[in-house]
Design an enzyme around this catalytic site. Structure first.
Site, PDB file in Angstrom:
ATOM      1  N   ASP A  36       0.892  -1.455   0.495  1.00 46.06           N
ATOM      2  CA  ASP A  36      -0.211  -0.036   0.025  1.00 46.06           C
ATOM      3  C   ASP A  36       1.144   1.683  -0.036  1.00 46.06           C
ATOM      4  O   ASP A  36       2.227   1.000  -0.376  1.00 46.06           O
ATOM      5  CB  ASP A  36      -1.385  -0.101   1.099  1.00 46.06           C
ATOM      6  CG  ASP A  36      -0.321  -0.359   2.619  1.00 46.06           C
ATOM      7  OD1 ASP A  36       0.972   0.064   2.760  1.00 46.06           O
ATOM      8  OD2 ASP A  36      -1.262  -0.863   3.063  1.00 46.06           O
ATOM      9  N   ASN A  86      -7.549  -1.670  14.286  1.00 47.84           N
ATOM     10  CA  ASN A  86      -9.047  -2.381  13.467  1.00 47.84           C
ATOM     11  C   ASN A  86      -9.095  -3.117  13.187  1.00 47.84           C
ATOM     12  O   ASN A  86     -10.547  -3.900  12.226  1.00 47.84           O
ATOM     13  CB  ASN A  86      -9.008  -0.928  13.322  1.00 47.84           C
ATOM     14  CG  ASN A  86      -9.156  -0.624  12.196  1.00 47.84           C
ATOM     15  OD1 ASN A  86      -8.008  -1.067  11.767  1.00 47.84           O
ATOM     16  ND2 ASN A  86      -9.232   0.932  11.309  1.00 47.84           N
ATOM     17  N   HIS A 121      -7.286  -3.585  10.418  1.00 54.29           N
ATOM     18  CA  HIS A 121      -7.362  -3.908   8.547  1.00 54.29           C
ATOM     19  C   HIS A 121      -5.633  -4.888   8.400  1.00 54.29           C
ATOM     20  O   HIS A 121      -4.830  -4.593   9.232  1.00 54.29           O
ATOM     21  CB  HIS A 121      -6.987  -2.751   8.481  1.00 54.29           C
ATOM     22  CG  HIS A 121      -5.076  -1.707   8.772  1.00 54.29           C
ATOM     23  ND1 HIS A 121      -5.616   0.349   9.190  1.00 54.29           N
ATOM     24  CD2 HIS A 121      -4.723  -2.008   8.902  1.00 54.29           C
ATOM     25  CE1 HIS A 121      -4.324   0.083   9.407  1.00 54.29           C
ATOM     26  NE2 HIS A 121      -4.212  -0.442   9.280  1.00 54.29           N
ATOM     27  N   GLU A 174     -10.002  -1.116   5.566  1.00 52.15           N
ATOM     28  CA  GLU A 174     -10.398  -1.241   6.674  1.00 52.15           C
ATOM     29  C   GLU A 174     -11.682  -1.725   6.780  1.00 52.15           C
ATOM     30  O   GLU A 174     -12.254  -2.773   6.184  1.00 52.15           O
ATOM     31  CB  GLU A 174     -10.865   0.277   6.271  1.00 52.15           C
ATOM     32  CG  GLU A 174      -9.696   1.073   6.593  1.00 52.15           C
ATOM     33  CD  GLU A 174      -8.568   1.791   7.273  1.00 52.15           C
ATOM     34  OE1 GLU A 174      -8.575   0.584   8.336  1.00 52.15           O
ATOM     35  OE2 GLU A 174      -7.923   2.698   7.608  1.00 52.15           O
TER      36      GLU A 174
HETATM   37  C1  GLP Z   1       0.202   0.499   8.007  1.00 51.42           C
HETATM   38  C2  GLP Z   1       0.558  -0.671   7.268  1.00 51.42           C
HETATM   39  C3  GLP Z   1      -0.518  -1.784   7.704  1.00 51.42           C
HETATM   40  C4  GLP Z   1       0.606  -2.026   9.201  1.00 51.42           C
HETATM   41  C5  GLP Z   1      -0.275  -1.554   9.904  1.00 51.42           C
HETATM   42  C6  GLP Z   1       0.515  -1.573  11.381  1.00 51.42           C
HETATM   43  O1  GLP Z   1      -1.623   0.766   8.214  1.00 51.42           O
HETATM   44  N1  GLP Z   1      -0.522   0.113   6.038  1.00 51.42           N
HETATM   45  O2  GLP Z   1      -0.099  -2.680   5.947  1.00 51.42           O
HETATM   46  O3  GLP Z   1       0.092  -3.440   8.797  1.00 51.42           O
HETATM   47  O4  GLP Z   1       0.054  -0.281   9.638  1.00 51.42           O
HETATM   48  O5  GLP Z   1       1.563  -1.266  11.688  1.00 51.42           O
HETATM   49  P1  GLP Z   1       2.213  -1.663  13.243  1.00 51.42           P
HETATM   50  O6  GLP Z   1       3.084  -2.444  12.470  1.00 51.42           O
HETATM   51  O7  GLP Z   1       2.549  -0.346  12.601  1.00 51.42           O
HETATM   52  O8  GLP Z   1       1.343  -1.655  14.225  1.00 51.42           O
END
Ligand code: GLP
Length: 267
Positions: free
Chosen positions: A91, A162, A164, A169
């Site tokens: 993404d 949440n 995702h 989402e």
């Molecule tokens: C972002 C990314 C996700 C990732 C999420 C969790 O939203 N788009 O791919 O899984 O963050 O991030 P973290 O590993 O910092 O908790």
């Protein structure tokens, strides 16, 4: 094949069940996030050794930082040839200037190009400028690039608070392909510190869809820390529902979930 942590690295025996079933994977609970990262890095290294032209799906977020550090170590130790691999990002934020250090492209360039030594062309990321101007053209191009590479062999995934995955989402279409979407308030709040406040945090992103993710041959979901315990429990033991996009991954035939004890606390 699932990654099993090296007992030598572990301070306590990992709890791993038999082969995780398609609908309810038995998570691998490692002694620590570092042990989990090492186990995943070893699996990726095994894949690169067995299939030097493999395609990796790479994720961003704090969860992945340790993994990329471990991967760098394992690659050096095993003297792996990386020249044939390709990495596809999940993404990207929209609305940031080209080269902005907070773009996922920039973050992945740091880990994979600068640190691990891939060529920039081996890292493929969605084009945020095109996605801003023409979302469907950007989505089509990204899906075509993935298909042209033969699809993803191993997809790394984190999980948002949440539920995702990538930027799919709650309410995500289980069949969705790459698309542009608005980010939820909680997702933006979690990212706000990086951007110097909520107002400055991007409102939209381009992401591969759940359907795109499910096309990968192997899915490896990682979650660490007490802050993820609640959503991990919902994703792994609650209903399969678009309300918790990560739960939809349980429909995949080769999903492994790597946790530290804190993230597994509510299971
Ligand atoms: C972002 C990314 C996700 C990732 C999420 C969790 O939203 N788009 O791919 O899984 O963050 O991030 P973290 O590993 O910092 O908790």
């Amino acid at each position: 094949m699932h990654a099993v942590p090296d007992p030598a690295e572990s301070t306590e025996a990992p709890s791993q069940g038999a082969a995780p079933s398609a609908m309810s994977p038995i998570p691998i609970v490692h002694a620590s996030a570092a042990v989990a990262a090492r186990a995943c890095a070893e699996e990726i290294a095994d894949l690169i050794e067995a299939e030097p032209q493999c395609v990796l799906g790479v994720a961003t977020g704090g969860t992945m930082t340790g993994l990329y550090g471990s991967l760098k170590e394992v690659i050096r130790e095993r003297e792996l040839d990386l020249s044939g691999i390709t990495c596809f990002a999940l993404d990207e934020y929209l609305g940031l200037p080209e080269g902005d250090p907070r773009l996922f492209r920039s973050v992945l360039e740091t880990h994979l190009v600068r640190e691990i030594g891939l060529l920039p062309a081996q890292l493929v990321t969605p084009d945020p400028a095109l996605a801003f101007e023409d979302p469907s053209e950007a989505a089509e191009q990204y899906e075509a690039a993935l298909a042209g590479a033969g699809g993803v062999d191993l997809q790394l995934l984190g999980i948002g608070r949440n539920g995702h995955v990538a930027f799919n989402e709650p309410g995500a279409d289980p069949a969705a392909r790459t698309h542009v979407l608005p980010l939820e308030a909680r997702t933006r709040e979690d990212a706000a510190a990086t951007f110097g406040g909520l107002e400055l945090t991007p409102r939209r992103a381009v992401t591969v869809g759940v359907g795109t993710i499910l096309d990968a041959k192997r899915l490896r979901l990682l979650a660490f820390g007490a802050g993820k315990a609640g959503i991990v429990a919902r994703a792994l033991t609650g209903p399969l529902t678009p309300d918790v996009p990560a739960s939809l991954l349980r429909g995949h035939r080769d999903l492994a979930v790597h946790l530290d004890p804190q993230a597994a606390a509510s299971l």
